[in-house]
Scaffold this motif. Structure first.
Motif, PDB file in Angstrom:
ATOM      1  N   PHE A 293       0.809  -1.216   0.000  1.00 55.18           N
ATOM      2  CA  PHE A 293       0.000   0.000   0.000  1.00 55.18           C
ATOM      3  C   PHE A 293       0.848   1.275   0.000  1.00 55.18           C
ATOM      4  O   PHE A 293       0.691   2.124  -0.867  1.00 55.18           O
ATOM      5  N   PHE A 294       1.762   1.418   0.969  1.00 54.38           N
ATOM      6  CA  PHE A 294       2.515   2.665   1.093  1.00 54.38           C
ATOM      7  C   PHE A 294       4.001   2.366   1.255  1.00 54.38           C
ATOM      8  O   PHE A 294       4.393   1.492   2.038  1.00 54.38           O
ATOM      9  N   SER A 295       4.814   3.112   0.518  1.00 56.70           N
ATOM     10  CA  SER A 295       6.267   2.932   0.585  1.00 56.70           C
ATOM     11  C   SER A 295       6.965   4.265   0.335  1.00 56.70           C
ATOM     12  O   SER A 295       6.350   5.236  -0.127  1.00 56.70           O
ATOM     13  N   LEU A 296       8.255   4.309   0.638  1.00 56.41           N
ATOM     14  CA  LEU A 296       9.106   5.454   0.354  1.00 56.41           C
ATOM     15  C   LEU A 296      10.092   5.077  -0.745  1.00 56.41           C
ATOM     16  O   LEU A 296      10.708   4.014  -0.687  1.00 56.41           O
ATOM     17  N   LYS A 297      10.218   5.949  -1.733  1.00 56.20           N
ATOM     18  CA  LYS A 297      11.098   5.688  -2.869  1.00 56.20           C
ATOM     19  C   LYS A 297      12.226   6.713  -2.922  1.00 56.20           C
ATOM     20  O   LYS A 297      12.016   7.905  -2.693  1.00 56.20           O
ATOM     21  N   SER A 298      13.430   6.221  -3.229  1.00 56.73           N
ATOM     22  CA  SER A 298      14.566   7.091  -3.466  1.00 56.73           C
ATOM     23  C   SER A 298      15.434   6.417  -4.521  1.00 56.73           C
ATOM     24  O   SER A 298      14.966   5.571  -5.278  1.00 56.73           O
TER      25      SER A 298
ATOM     26  N   LEU B 192      13.084  11.770  -3.353  1.00 57.46           N
ATOM     27  CA  LEU B 192      12.495  11.182  -2.156  1.00 57.46           C
ATOM     28  C   LEU B 192      10.990  11.322  -2.303  1.00 57.46           C
ATOM     29  O   LEU B 192      10.432  12.411  -2.133  1.00 57.46           O
ATOM     30  N   MET B 193      10.327  10.204  -2.632  1.00 54.27           N
ATOM     31  CA  MET B 193       8.917  10.240  -2.969  1.00 54.27           C
ATOM     32  C   MET B 193       8.100   9.308  -2.081  1.00 54.27           C
ATOM     33  O   MET B 193       8.556   8.215  -1.713  1.00 54.27           O
ATOM     34  N   ALA B 194       6.899   9.762  -1.767  1.00 53.33           N
ATOM     35  CA  ALA B 194       5.911   8.917  -1.112  1.00 53.33           C
ATOM     36  C   ALA B 194       5.139   8.175  -2.201  1.00 53.33           C
ATOM     37  O   ALA B 194       4.644   8.792  -3.148  1.00 53.33           O
TER      38      ALA B 194
ATOM     39  N   ASP C  27      -0.760 -10.051  -9.730  1.00 55.29           N
ATOM     40  CA  ASP C  27       0.604  -9.685 -10.105  1.00 55.29           C
ATOM     41  C   ASP C  27       0.685  -8.369 -10.881  1.00 55.29           C
ATOM     42  O   ASP C  27       1.693  -8.102 -11.560  1.00 55.29           O
ATOM     43  N   VAL C  28      -0.359  -7.544 -10.819  1.00 56.19           N
ATOM     44  CA  VAL C  28      -0.351  -6.243 -11.496  1.00 56.19           C
ATOM     45  C   VAL C  28      -0.737  -5.167 -10.493  1.00 56.19           C
ATOM     46  O   VAL C  28      -1.789  -5.248  -9.859  1.00 56.19           O
ATOM     47  N   ARG C  29       0.127  -4.133 -10.361  1.00 55.39           N
ATOM     48  CA  ARG C  29      -0.134  -3.064  -9.414  1.00 55.39           C
ATOM     49  C   ARG C  29       0.089  -1.702 -10.077  1.00 55.39           C
ATOM     50  O   ARG C  29       0.908  -1.558 -10.987  1.00 55.39           O
ATOM     51  N   LEU C  30      -0.666  -0.717  -9.616  1.00 55.68           N
ATOM     52  CA  LEU C  30      -0.518   0.667 -10.049  1.00 55.68           C
ATOM     53  C   LEU C  30       0.157   1.459  -8.934  1.00 55.68           C
ATOM     54  O   LEU C  30      -0.268   1.396  -7.775  1.00 55.68           O
ATOM     55  N   ASN C  31       1.213   2.192  -9.270  1.00 51.14           N
ATOM     56  CA  ASN C  31       1.954   2.988  -8.295  1.00 51.14           C
ATOM     57  C   ASN C  31       1.838   4.472  -8.617  1.00 51.14           C
ATOM     58  O   ASN C  31       2.038   4.884  -9.775  1.00 51.14           O
ATOM     59  N   LEU C  32       1.522   5.276  -7.613  1.00 45.28           N
ATOM     60  CA  LEU C  32       1.455   6.730  -7.736  1.00 45.28           C
ATOM     61  C   LEU C  32       2.417   7.334  -6.713  1.00 45.28           C
ATOM     62  O   LEU C  32       2.291   7.069  -5.519  1.00 45.28           O
ATOM     63  N   ALA C  33       3.371   8.143  -7.179  1.00 47.85           N
ATOM     64  CA  ALA C  33       4.403   8.671  -6.284  1.00 47.85           C
ATOM     65  C   ALA C  33       4.621  10.154  -6.542  1.00 47.85           C
ATOM     66  O   ALA C  33       4.444  10.643  -7.662  1.00 47.85           O
ATOM     67  N   ALA C  34       5.001  10.875  -5.488  1.00 53.56           N
ATOM     68  CA  ALA C  34       5.289  12.305  -5.601  1.00 53.56           C
ATOM     69  C   ALA C  34       6.226  12.718  -4.481  1.00 53.56           C
ATOM     70  O   ALA C  34       6.213  12.127  -3.396  1.00 53.56           O
ATOM     71  N   GLY C  35       7.047  13.729  -4.739  1.00 53.59           N
ATOM     72  CA  GLY C  35       7.959  14.233  -3.717  1.00 53.59           C
ATOM     73  C   GLY C  35       9.040  15.108  -4.312  1.00 53.59           C
ATOM     74  O   GLY C  35       9.120  15.290  -5.532  1.00 53.59           O
TER      75      GLY C  35
ATOM     76  N   ASP D  32      20.900  21.589  -7.989  1.00 50.24           N
ATOM     77  CA  ASP D  32      19.558  21.726  -8.547  1.00 50.24           C
ATOM     78  C   ASP D  32      18.562  21.089  -7.587  1.00 50.24           C
ATOM     79  O   ASP D  32      18.906  20.210  -6.793  1.00 50.24           O
ATOM     80  N   TRP D  33      17.320  21.523  -7.662  1.00 53.53           N
ATOM     81  CA  TRP D  33      16.268  20.917  -6.851  1.00 53.53           C
ATOM     82  C   TRP D  33      14.936  21.133  -7.568  1.00 53.53           C
ATOM     83  O   TRP D  33      14.818  21.972  -8.464  1.00 53.53           O
ATOM     84  N   GLY D  34      13.943  20.351  -7.172  1.00 51.89           N
ATOM     85  CA  GLY D  34      12.648  20.470  -7.812  1.00 51.89           C
ATOM     86  C   GLY D  34      11.653  19.462  -7.258  1.00 51.89           C
ATOM     87  O   GLY D  34      11.813  18.934  -6.157  1.00 51.89           O
ATOM     88  N   VAL D  35      10.632  19.190  -8.060  1.00 52.95           N
ATOM     89  CA  VAL D  35       9.528  18.313  -7.670  1.00 52.95           C
ATOM     90  C   VAL D  35       9.391  17.203  -8.700  1.00 52.95           C
ATOM     91  O   VAL D  35       9.520  17.443  -9.905  1.00 52.95           O
ATOM     92  N   SER D  36       9.132  15.971  -8.219  1.00 48.29           N
ATOM     93  CA  SER D  36       8.962  14.812  -9.096  1.00 48.29           C
ATOM     94  C   SER D  36       7.585  14.193  -8.895  1.00 48.29           C
ATOM     95  O   SER D  36       7.111  14.068  -7.763  1.00 48.29           O
ATOM     96  N   LEU D  37       6.958  13.796  -9.997  1.00 44.84           N
ATOM     97  CA  LEU D  37       5.716  13.040 -10.000  1.00 44.84           C
ATOM     98  C   LEU D  37       5.929  11.789 -10.832  1.00 44.84           C
ATOM     99  O   LEU D  37       6.649  11.816 -11.840  1.00 44.84           O
ATOM    100  N   GLN D  38       5.292  10.693 -10.439  1.00 42.31           N
ATOM    101  CA  GLN D  38       5.528   9.425 -11.135  1.00 42.31           C
ATOM    102  C   GLN D  38       4.294   8.537 -11.099  1.00 42.31           C
ATOM    103  O   GLN D  38       3.623   8.422 -10.067  1.00 42.31           O
ATOM    104  N   VAL D  39       3.998   7.939 -12.243  1.00 40.84           N
ATOM    105  CA  VAL D  39       2.942   6.928 -12.366  1.00 40.84           C
ATOM    106  C   VAL D  39       3.580   5.676 -12.946  1.00 40.84           C
ATOM    107  O   VAL D  39       4.249   5.742 -13.991  1.00 40.84           O
TER     108      VAL D  39
END
Length: 248
Positions: free
Chosen positions: A64-69, A116-118, A127-135, A196-203
């Motif tokens: 359900f919930f994870s941290l990505k880097s 660093l995204m939630a 065996d199929v999952r949808l991941n939504l991440a932002a950070g 550099d720094w900024g914002v990332s979104l990921q599907v």
């Protein structure tokens, strides 16, 4: 001695359980880059670059919930060509006043990026999952390769562009003896402001252990000293990878 053995066994169990929450995902893909601003509108055209690296994920709440880097190498930059015109329609002007110029400029930056995204995961099928991440992310430029050239063209002997016709419209179409070009060029590496720094979104879609991600990065850092923090680059990415689950 028995207590020590029990303690070691307990610690091994704890490490084993925690290790199962970690995973590594090598990825490789393509990016499309567009400059957020710039003096010339051609700087804002989309151009392609590369992205590759290794993602790290820790499952806070499994499935359900994870941290990505991770650590990624990506490229960023722009290129444009533009034409500048001098007095190309003067009536009775000197031939040297009839001219135009061509500017070519290109930048390619080599960036190391750490996001660093939630991440929220949803089961779509077996065996199929949808991941939504932002950070947020931080980046470091290894160097910027800049290329710049300027050519100025003036007509040779002859008519040049010609002049106005009697009805007020541009009527000249003879180029006389051709054009003479003079100019200069520059190519080199710069390192004005590496951070550099900024914002990332990921599907992403995860099928068994194969992963395909579509991402967007908004770069907000300064490119040089005295620059302001605003939207510098839009980056769209498409990458594929394979997730290695640890502790199994």
């Amino acid at each position: 001695m028995k207590k020590f053995v029990l303690f070691v066994m307990l610690m091994m169990c704890v490490v084993s359980v925690n290790a199962q929450r970690w995973s590594l995902t090598p990825e490789v893909g393509m990016t499309a880059i567009s400059r957020g601003g710039g003096f010339y509108s051609d700087e804002q055209k989309w151009n392609s670059r590369w992205k590759m690296g290794v993602g790290v994920e820790y499952a806070v709440k499994p499935d359900f919930f994870s941290l990505k880097s991770g650590l990624y190498y990506t490229q960023r930059g722009y290129s444009y060509n533009t034409i500048t015109y001098g007095s190309i329609y003067p009536t009775g002007a000197e031939q040297s006043d009839v001219m135009f110029g061509e500017i070519r400029s290109k930048r390619n930056s080599h960036i190391l990026q750490v996001p660093l995204m939630a991440n929220f995961s949803f089961r779509l099928a077996d065996d199929v999952r949808l991941n939504l991440a932002a950070g947020p992310y931080v980046g470091y430029s290894l160097g910027d390769k800049d290329q710049y050239s300027y050519m100025e063209y003036t007509p040779g002997t002859g008519y040049g562009y010609g002049g106005y016709s009697s009805n007020g419209y541009y009527g000249g179409n003879s180029y006389g003896g051709g054009w003479t070009g003079t100019g200069f060029g520059h190519e080199g590496w710069t390192h004005d402001n590496p951070f550099d720094w900024g914002v990332s979104l990921q599907v992403g879609v995860e099928v068994k252990q194969w992963v395909m991600n579509v991402g967007y990065d908004a770069s907000l850092g300064k490119e040089y000293k005295g620059d302001k923090c605003d939207l510098k680059y839009h980056t769209l990415s498409l990458s594929v990878g394979y997730k290695f689950k640890l502790g199994k």
